[in-house]
Write a protein that holds these residues in place. Sequence first.
Motif, PDB file in Angstrom:
ATOM      1  N   VAL A  99      80.626  50.928  -0.262  1.00  9.82           N
ATOM      2  CA  VAL A  99      81.154  49.587  -0.513  1.00  9.82           C
ATOM      3  C   VAL A  99      82.349  49.720  -1.451  1.00  9.82           C
ATOM      4  CG1 VAL A  99      80.686  47.303  -1.485  1.00  9.82           C
ATOM      5  CG2 VAL A  99      78.911  48.483  -0.195  1.00  9.82           C
ATOM      6  N   ALA A 100      83.493  49.143  -1.061  1.00  9.63           N
ATOM      7  CA  ALA A 100      84.695  49.197  -1.902  1.00  9.63           C
ATOM      8  C   ALA A 100      84.965  47.793  -2.458  1.00  9.63           C
ATOM      9  CB  ALA A 100      85.884  49.663  -1.077  1.00  9.63           C
ATOM     10  N   ASP A 101      85.530  47.752  -3.649  1.00  4.86           N
ATOM     11  CA  ASP A 101      85.904  46.466  -4.264  1.00  4.86           C
ATOM     12  C   ASP A 101      87.394  46.470  -4.512  1.00  4.86           C
ATOM     13  OD1 ASP A 101      83.213  45.319  -4.856  1.00  4.86           O
ATOM     14  OD2 ASP A 101      83.059  47.182  -6.013  1.00  4.86           O
ATOM     15  N   TRP A 102      88.049  45.351  -4.184  1.00 11.81           N
ATOM     16  CA  TRP A 102      89.476  45.227  -4.465  1.00 11.81           C
ATOM     17  C   TRP A 102      89.794  43.755  -4.647  1.00 11.81           C
ATOM     18  CZ3 TRP A 102      93.229  48.353  -5.979  1.00 11.81           C
ATOM     19  CH2 TRP A 102      94.574  47.958  -5.849  1.00 11.81           C
ATOM     20  N   ALA A 103      90.496  43.449  -5.703  1.00 11.72           N
ATOM     21  CA  ALA A 103      90.933  42.074  -5.976  1.00 11.72           C
ATOM     22  C   ALA A 103      89.768  41.088  -5.869  1.00 11.72           C
ATOM     23  CB  ALA A 103      92.047  41.686  -4.997  1.00 11.72           C
ATOM     24  N   GLY A 104      88.627  41.486  -6.409  1.00 15.14           N
ATOM     25  CA  GLY A 104      87.475  40.574  -6.432  1.00 15.14           C
ATOM     26  C   GLY A 104      86.738  40.433  -5.123  1.00 15.14           C
ATOM     27  N   LYS A 105      87.116  41.232  -4.120  1.00 15.76           N
ATOM     28  CA  LYS A 105      86.391  41.154  -2.843  1.00 15.76           C
ATOM     29  C   LYS A 105      85.742  42.504  -2.524  1.00 15.76           C
ATOM     30  CE  LYS A 105      89.179  37.514  -0.744  1.00 15.76           C
ATOM     31  NZ  LYS A 105      90.147  37.193   0.309  1.00 15.76           N
ATOM     32  N   SER A 106      84.548  42.437  -1.927  1.00 15.10           N
ATOM     33  CA  SER A 106      83.845  43.682  -1.557  1.00 15.10           C
ATOM     34  C   SER A 106      83.836  43.826  -0.046  1.00 15.10           C
ATOM     35  CB  SER A 106      82.390  43.629  -2.015  1.00 15.10           C
ATOM     36  OG  SER A 106      82.328  43.451  -3.392  1.00 15.10           O
ATOM     37  N   PHE A 107      83.955  45.051   0.420  1.00 12.01           N
ATOM     38  CA  PHE A 107      83.809  45.296   1.865  1.00 12.01           C
ATOM     39  C   PHE A 107      83.223  46.690   2.093  1.00 12.01           C
ATOM     40  CE2 PHE A 107      88.063  46.490   0.546  1.00 12.01           C
ATOM     41  CZ  PHE A 107      88.296  47.707   1.173  1.00 12.01           C
ATOM     42  N   ASN A 108      82.617  46.863   3.260  1.00  8.72           N
ATOM     43  CA  ASN A 108      82.040  48.163   3.607  1.00  8.72           C
ATOM     44  C   ASN A 108      83.117  49.071   4.162  1.00  8.72           C
ATOM     45  OD1 ASN A 108      79.466  47.269   3.009  1.00  8.72           O
ATOM     46  ND2 ASN A 108      79.193  46.438   5.059  1.00  8.72           N
ATOM     47  N   VAL A 109      83.000  50.361   3.876  1.00  6.95           N
ATOM     48  CA  VAL A 109      83.937  51.331   4.426  1.00  6.95           C
ATOM     49  C   VAL A 109      83.127  52.379   5.177  1.00  6.95           C
ATOM     50  CG1 VAL A 109      85.835  52.890   3.894  1.00  6.95           C
ATOM     51  CG2 VAL A 109      85.299  51.050   2.315  1.00  6.95           C
ATOM     52  N   ILE A 110      83.576  52.722   6.391  1.00  4.72           N
ATOM     53  CA  ILE A 110      82.928  53.801   7.145  1.00  4.72           C
ATOM     54  C   ILE A 110      83.922  54.941   7.275  1.00  4.72           C
ATOM     55  CG2 ILE A 110      81.734  54.426   9.269  1.00  4.72           C
ATOM     56  CD1 ILE A 110      81.496  51.557   9.994  1.00  4.72           C
ATOM     57  N   ASP A 111      83.471  56.122   6.916  1.00  9.72           N
ATOM     58  CA  ASP A 111      84.299  57.318   7.099  1.00  9.72           C
ATOM     59  C   ASP A 111      83.724  58.039   8.307  1.00  9.72           C
ATOM     60  OD1 ASP A 111      85.823  59.602   6.795  1.00  9.72           O
ATOM     61  OD2 ASP A 111      84.541  60.447   5.233  1.00  9.72           O
ATOM     62  N   THR A 112      84.547  58.350   9.296  1.00 12.01           N
ATOM     63  CA  THR A 112      84.008  58.982  10.509  1.00 12.01           C
ATOM     64  C   THR A 112      84.403  60.443  10.571  1.00 12.01           C
ATOM     65  OG1 THR A 112      85.990  58.508  11.777  1.00 12.01           O
ATOM     66  CG2 THR A 112      84.269  56.843  11.804  1.00 12.01           C
ATOM     67  N   GLY A 113      83.732  61.165  11.430  1.00 15.30           N
ATOM     68  CA  GLY A 113      84.131  62.551  11.702  1.00 15.30           C
ATOM     69  C   GLY A 113      85.474  62.526  12.409  1.00 15.30           C
ATOM     70  N   GLY A 114      86.205  63.618  12.355  1.00 12.81           N
ATOM     71  CA  GLY A 114      87.514  63.672  13.022  1.00 12.81           C
ATOM     72  C   GLY A 114      87.374  63.531  14.524  1.00 12.81           C
ATOM     73  N   PHE A 115      88.261  62.754  15.124  1.00 10.61           N
ATOM     74  CA  PHE A 115      88.200  62.502  16.572  1.00 10.61           C
ATOM     75  C   PHE A 115      88.854  63.647  17.336  1.00 10.61           C
ATOM     76  CE2 PHE A 115      89.901  60.931  20.551  1.00 10.61           C
ATOM     77  CZ  PHE A 115      88.860  60.182  21.055  1.00 10.61           C
ATOM     78  N   VAL A 116      88.109  64.198  18.294  1.00  5.72           N
ATOM     79  CA  VAL A 116      88.671  65.246  19.145  1.00  5.72           C
ATOM     80  C   VAL A 116      88.443  64.820  20.587  1.00  5.72           C
ATOM     81  CG1 VAL A 116      88.575  67.698  19.735  1.00  5.72           C
ATOM     82  CG2 VAL A 116      88.081  66.975  17.413  1.00  5.72           C
TER      83      VAL A 116
ATOM     84  N   LEU B 194      83.551  56.263  18.247  1.00  5.61           N
ATOM     85  CA  LEU B 194      83.562  55.073  19.097  1.00  5.61           C
ATOM     86  C   LEU B 194      82.570  54.033  18.577  1.00  5.61           C
ATOM     87  CD1 LEU B 194      83.872  56.859  22.554  1.00  5.61           C
ATOM     88  CD2 LEU B 194      85.650  55.619  21.333  1.00  5.61           C
ATOM     89  N   ILE B 195      81.418  54.509  18.088  1.00  4.49           N
ATOM     90  CA  ILE B 195      80.423  53.577  17.523  1.00  4.49           C
ATOM     91  C   ILE B 195      80.991  52.911  16.267  1.00  4.49           C
ATOM     92  CG2 ILE B 195      78.157  53.400  16.400  1.00  4.49           C
ATOM     93  CD1 ILE B 195      77.218  55.679  18.232  1.00  4.49           C
ATOM     94  N   ALA B 196      81.649  53.725  15.420  1.00  2.01           N
ATOM     95  CA  ALA B 196      82.211  53.179  14.179  1.00  2.01           C
ATOM     96  C   ALA B 196      83.248  52.113  14.492  1.00  2.01           C
ATOM     97  CB  ALA B 196      82.843  54.293  13.364  1.00  2.01           C
ATOM     98  N   VAL B 197      84.056  52.373  15.516  1.00  2.00           N
ATOM     99  CA  VAL B 197      85.089  51.407  15.913  1.00  2.00           C
ATOM    100  C   VAL B 197      84.425  50.122  16.395  1.00  2.00           C
ATOM    101  CG1 VAL B 197      86.918  50.985  17.594  1.00  2.00           C
ATOM    102  CG2 VAL B 197      86.851  53.150  16.375  1.00  2.00           C
ATOM    103  N   GLU B 198      83.289  50.269  17.110  1.00  2.00           N
ATOM    104  CA  GLU B 198      82.549  49.083  17.554  1.00  2.00           C
ATOM    105  C   GLU B 198      81.982  48.306  16.365  1.00  2.00           C
ATOM    106  OE1 GLU B 198      79.287  49.663  20.413  1.00  2.00           O
ATOM    107  OE2 GLU B 198      80.691  51.020  21.426  1.00  2.00           O
ATOM    108  N   GLU B 199      81.462  49.037  15.365  1.00  4.14           N
ATOM    109  CA  GLU B 199      80.801  48.393  14.223  1.00  4.14           C
ATOM    110  C   GLU B 199      81.779  47.695  13.289  1.00  4.14           C
ATOM    111  OE1 GLU B 199      78.316  50.853  11.825  1.00  4.14           O
ATOM    112  OE2 GLU B 199      77.253  51.671  13.528  1.00  4.14           O
ATOM    113  N   ALA B 200      83.022  48.144  13.287  1.00  7.53           N
ATOM    114  CA  ALA B 200      83.961  47.686  12.255  1.00  7.53           C
ATOM    115  C   ALA B 200      84.635  46.372  12.602  1.00  7.53           C
ATOM    116  CB  ALA B 200      85.016  48.761  12.036  1.00  7.53           C
ATOM    117  N   ASN B 201      85.125  45.678  11.554  1.00  6.90           N
ATOM    118  CA  ASN B 201      85.947  44.478  11.749  1.00  6.90           C
ATOM    119  C   ASN B 201      87.422  44.840  11.775  1.00  6.90           C
ATOM    120  OD1 ASN B 201      83.518  43.764   9.791  1.00  6.90           O
ATOM    121  ND2 ASN B 201      83.867  42.031  11.127  1.00  6.90           N
TER     122      ASN B 201
END
Length: 438
Positions: free
Chosen positions: A44-61, A77-84
């Motif tokens: 979870v990252a915080d910036w300017a008073g707002k929180s959001f989730n961050v997903i770090d993925t394995g390198g795409f090959v 591909l799953i991470a891309v589906e899950e993300a906003n």
Amino acid sequence: MSFTVAITGRPNVGKSTFFNRLLEQRKAIVDDISGVTRDRQYGVADWAGKSFNVIDTGGFVAGSNDVFEREIRKQVLIAVEEANAIIFMVDAATGITELDNAMSELLRRSTKPVFLLVNKVDNHDRLLEASEFYSLGFEQIFFVSSISGSGTGEILDAITALISEKDSDEAAMVTELPKFAIIGQPNVGKSSLLNALIGQERTIVSDIAGTTRDTIHTHYNLFNKEFILIDTAGIRRKTKVHEDLEFYSVIRAIKALDEADVCMLMLDAGKGVTAQDLAIFALAIKKGKGVVVLVNKWDLIEDKATNSAKDYEKELKQRLAPFTDVPVVFISVTEKQRIFKSIEAALEVYENRQRRIPTSQLNEVMQKAVEGYHPPMVRGNHIKIKYITQLPTHTPTFAFFCNYPDDIKAPYMNYLENQLREKFKFSGVPVRLFFRKK
């Protein structure tokens, strides 16, 4: 669900360094071997008073035959589906590669906002060279150096502009949920348990020991139960830790213990409890965490007549002594036997760890216990326990006020602890006792 951003890109462009920069901590394993991040990592990252989730993925090959790279591709591909929103990361030092082109084609089809992040832009010449990335066709392009952190403010502003207050509150709220860490030796079935519980392939499961190198957080919300599950890399004995990565994983698993409220210690029924498991168990107790022991692969034990669960549990508790007040659940992940019972046990231990006992009730019950068995006399003096109170700590901790606090010996302390456990239900939770002068 709270707002989620996925960081994608080919191996070695600096995704994990950027991920750590956003979370302001070293959460992802950073190493310059390609393919270190195999699973998705959450924070979870915080910036300017707002929180959001961050997903770090394995390198795409794209189109690789390597089993891990194929799995990584699925994960991305799953991470891309899950993300906003998606951060697509490229490397100014190497310029545009075929992989970058393959990935940008995939991402241009996405309906979600994509931020092109050109990393390693740490001087003016690099900035001029980096202009070639405009040809990838993304509107939002940012030039950063994730090691020094320059340029990260601009992209964070762009991300937080997309987030509503409600989404932000949810990201922050998730961090207050009960956290359960699944810990144990490599290959006892930790990742399989996670996947069985949530019914989808959340972690890469393979029978190569050491597949899970990072800890993985999963938000579970089914059947009116809500908590965070943390799957950890298998903890190995120090002598076995050859690669640096293995070493990181052990540290990571130990850090997962720090984060968790309850540790689900998973054993292989065939192998029983090892010295390594006992070490993990002792560590969890020392850190004041709740513990549930899960005996996996119980379906594979042939002779159930001589190896009844009752006998197995008795033997197991002898090995775990002195702390034996701990729930043991016999499960089979592959057969999905009793896996939800393990969650119920963990939630119960979580409740036990949160328990606060009113001082009046505590004194009434414990004074009776003291009357029933007085502390032994010391140097001709009677020890009198006058007052007991629970201290405001994460782990149940009790202060006993008495006239000779230093003279209370271990056997009597154990008696008092057992009385507390018996009368107030602290199963699976370490209880701390302090003796102070009134």
